[in-house]
Design a protein around this motif. Structure first.
Motif, PDB file in Angstrom:
ATOM      1  N   HIS A  27      29.950  -4.583  -1.816  1.00 37.46           N
ATOM      2  CA  HIS A  27      30.735  -3.371  -2.058  1.00 37.46           C
ATOM      3  C   HIS A  27      32.099  -3.704  -2.650  1.00 37.46           C
ATOM      4  O   HIS A  27      32.614  -2.955  -3.489  1.00 37.46           O
ATOM      5  N   ARG A  28      32.690  -4.811  -2.225  1.00 37.84           N
ATOM      6  CA  ARG A  28      33.964  -5.212  -2.816  1.00 37.84           C
ATOM      7  C   ARG A  28      33.798  -5.524  -4.298  1.00 37.84           C
ATOM      8  O   ARG A  28      34.639  -5.146  -5.126  1.00 37.84           O
ATOM      9  N   ALA A  29      32.719  -6.208  -4.627  1.00 37.89           N
ATOM     10  CA  ALA A  29      32.458  -6.516  -6.035  1.00 37.89           C
ATOM     11  C   ALA A  29      32.248  -5.248  -6.845  1.00 37.89           C
ATOM     12  O   ALA A  29      32.762  -5.102  -7.958  1.00 37.89           O
ATOM     13  N   SER A  76      36.708  -3.445 -19.917  1.00 36.31           N
ATOM     14  CA  SER A  76      37.300  -4.755 -20.203  1.00 36.31           C
ATOM     15  C   SER A  76      36.546  -5.439 -21.329  1.00 36.31           C
ATOM     16  O   SER A  76      35.394  -5.109 -21.638  1.00 36.31           O
ATOM     17  N   ASP A 134      30.723  -7.606   1.033  1.00 43.20           N
ATOM     18  CA  ASP A 134      31.140  -8.363  -0.151  1.00 43.20           C
ATOM     19  C   ASP A 134      30.563  -7.736  -1.420  1.00 43.20           C
ATOM     20  O   ASP A 134      31.225  -7.695  -2.462  1.00 43.20           O
ATOM     21  N   ALA A 183      33.336  -2.172  -6.118  1.00 43.81           N
ATOM     22  CA  ALA A 183      34.561  -1.378  -6.179  1.00 43.81           C
ATOM     23  C   ALA A 183      35.609  -1.984  -7.100  1.00 43.81           C
ATOM     24  O   ALA A 183      36.488  -1.286  -7.599  1.00 43.81           O
ATOM     25  N   SER A 184      35.499  -3.281  -7.364  1.00 47.80           N
ATOM     26  CA  SER A 184      36.479  -3.945  -8.222  1.00 47.80           C
ATOM     27  C   SER A 184      36.356  -3.539  -9.682  1.00 47.80           C
ATOM     28  O   SER A 184      37.253  -3.800 -10.482  1.00 47.80           O
ATOM     29  N   ARG A 185      35.222  -2.903 -10.023  1.00 50.41           N
ATOM     30  CA  ARG A 185      34.912  -2.492 -11.392  1.00 50.41           C
ATOM     31  C   ARG A 185      34.832  -3.690 -12.345  1.00 50.41           C
ATOM     32  O   ARG A 185      34.968  -3.533 -13.555  1.00 50.41           O
ATOM     33  N   THR A 186      34.620  -4.883 -11.806  1.00 49.94           N
ATOM     34  CA  THR A 186      34.458  -6.063 -12.657  1.00 49.94           C
ATOM     35  C   THR A 186      33.001  -6.492 -12.766  1.00 49.94           C
ATOM     36  O   THR A 186      32.664  -7.340 -13.590  1.00 49.94           O
ATOM     37  N   SER A 187      32.129  -5.917 -11.938  1.00 51.51           N
ATOM     38  CA  SER A 187      30.730  -6.332 -11.938  1.00 51.51           C
ATOM     39  C   SER A 187      29.989  -5.730 -13.128  1.00 51.51           C
ATOM     40  O   SER A 187      30.356  -4.685 -13.659  1.00 51.51           O
ATOM     41  N   HIS A 209      28.799   3.141  -2.456  1.00 55.17           N
ATOM     42  CA  HIS A 209      30.254   2.996  -2.339  1.00 55.17           C
ATOM     43  C   HIS A 209      30.914   4.342  -2.037  1.00 55.17           C
ATOM     44  O   HIS A 209      31.772   4.443  -1.143  1.00 55.17           O
TER      45      HIS A 209
END
Length: 322
Positions: A304-306, A173, A302, A308-312, A44
Motif C-alpha cells: 500500500h505504501r508503494a 513522471s 508495504d 500510495a507513493s504514485r511511483t509504482s 487504498h
C-alpha cells in the motif's frame, strides 16, 4: 486462517495480520484457496477513507487467483481443486476468499496463478472503457490518464489491438513515461498541462476518446482535449475531488459525450453482462501486465505504501501460497 484487515481508517499502518474464521461459500458462490491477490487503488481508498466498506473491521482485496476449495449450493461448471481467477466483493487479503461463481474464471492452459491474479479487474475494465462504453473505432485517437498503472498498461495494448490511430498516455513522471511507451503508447505526456500538449500533438484537433480515473480538474481538462463529437469515460476519482457536473455549456458546442464505468458496480447490477464482457476481454491475444512488485500477505502495508507513493508501475501482488 490468516488474513490482513483494518479496524479503522488511516495510513498503511492500520493494516494488521490476524487470525479469522474460514469463510464458507453461500448459494451461487465458491470459496478459493488463495495463491495471489491483486493490489488495487480501490484497496487504498477503502483503507484510507472507507470506499465501498460496508462495516469495520474489513478485509480488503478485489481479485485473486488460486484453487477452488468448496462449491456453494447451485454452483455447477466448476470442480474442487480447479485453478481459477476471480473478482470478489472484498475479503481477498486472506488465505481463503469467497466469490460469486459468475465472476470466477477457469485458468486457460499455460496461464500461471501469478499471471492470472493481475487480470480479473484490470483487463475487463480496460476492455469496457474502450469498447463497451468508449465504443472505439478503427483509426481513432485515444487519451489515457494513468498510462503506467494497471488499467493504463492494458488499455494502451487494447487500443492498439483495436486499430487506434494514435494512443496518447498521461503520467506523473519521466520514469513512468519510459515504462508506458513499451505498452502501446505513441506519445506519453506529463500531467502538468497535458490538455494543451494534446492539442499541439493533434494539430489542434483533439482526441476522439479520453479515459480518466482521476476526476476533478483532470477530467475537465480531458474534456477540453476532445475533438468534435469526442467521448470521455470516467472510471474513478483518484483525486477524491468533489463530485463534478457537466452539462449543456460543455457538451453542446462540439457534440461531446461523457460516460462512466465501474466494474464493481457492474458485478452487482449485471453480473452476467460482466461475465460476457470479461470473456471477450480475455479472448484478446497478447495482452500482458507485468508484475512490478510482489509482497508477502503479511507485508500488505508495504504494498500500500508503494501504491500510495504514485511511483509504482504495472501491477502489485500479494503472495499468499505457492
Amino acid at each position: 486462517m490468516r488474513a490482513v484487515r483494518f479496524a479503522e481508517y488511516g495510513g498503511p499502518e492500520v493494516l494488521e495480520s490476524v487470525e479469522v474464521a474460514l469463510p464458507e461459500p453461500g448459494p451461487g458462490q465458491v470459496s478459493i484457496d488463495v495463491a495471489y491477490v491483486g493490489v488495487n487503488f480501490a484497496d487504498h481508498k477503502a483503507r484510507l477513507e472507507g470506499y465501498r466498506v460496508p462495516s469495520l473491521p474489513y478485509i480488503p482485496g478485489l481479485e485473486v487467483s488460486g484453487r477452488i476449495r468448496a462449491l456453494g449450493k447451485g454452483v455447477d461448471g466448476f470442480t474442487v481443486g480447479q485453478e481459477v481467477a476471480a473478482l470478489t466483493e472484498g475479503g481477498a487479503y486472506a488465505e481463503v476468499a469467497v466469490a460469486d461463481a459468475v465472476t470466477v474464471f477457469p485458468l486457460t492452459a499455460g496461464t500461471s496463478p501469478r499471471t492470472a491474479a493481475t487480470l480479473p479487474t484490470v483487463l475487463p475494465t480496460a476492455y469496457a472503457l474502450l469498447h463497451s462504453v468508449g465504443r472505439i473505432r478503427e483509426g481513432e485517437s485515444v487519451l489515457v490518464q494513468g498510462a503506467a498503472g494497471g488499467v493504463g498498461t492494458v488499455a494502451g495494448q487494447l487500443a492498439r489491438a483495436a486499430g487506434a490511430g494514435r494512443v496518447i498516455g498521461v503520467v506523473s513522471s519521466e520514469a513512468k513515461a519510459a515504462y508506458a511507451r513499451k505498452y502501446g503508447y505513441d506519445d506519453v505526456l506529463l500531467a502538468d498541462g497535458f490538455g494543451a500538449a494534446v492539442r499541439e500533438l493533434t494539430g489542434g484537433r483533439g482526441v476522439d476518446l479520453a479515459l480518466d480515473p482521476v476526476g476533478g480538474d483532470v477530467l475537465r481538462e480531458a474534456l477540453g482535449a476532445l475533438a468534435v463529437f469526442g467521448r470521455a469515460v470516467s472510471f474513478g476519482n483518484a483525486s477524491s475531488a468533489p463530485a463534478w457536473q457537466v452539462g449543456q455549456p460543455e457538451l453542446y458546442p462540439t457534440g461531446l459525450s461523457v460516460g462512466g464505468f465501474s466494474i464493481l458496480n457492474l458485478a452487482r447490477t449485471a453480473p452476467q453482462e460482466l461475465r460476457a464482457l470479461a470473456e471477450r476481454a480475455f479472448a484478446v491475444p497478447g495482452i500482458e501486465l507485468p508484475v512490478t512488485g510482489e509482497y508477502a500477505l503479511a507485508d500488505a502495508a508495504d504494498a500500500h505504501r508503494a501504491l500510495a507513493s504514485r511511483t509504482s508501475t504495472g501491477k502489485l501482488l500479494l503472495r499468499v501460497a505457492a
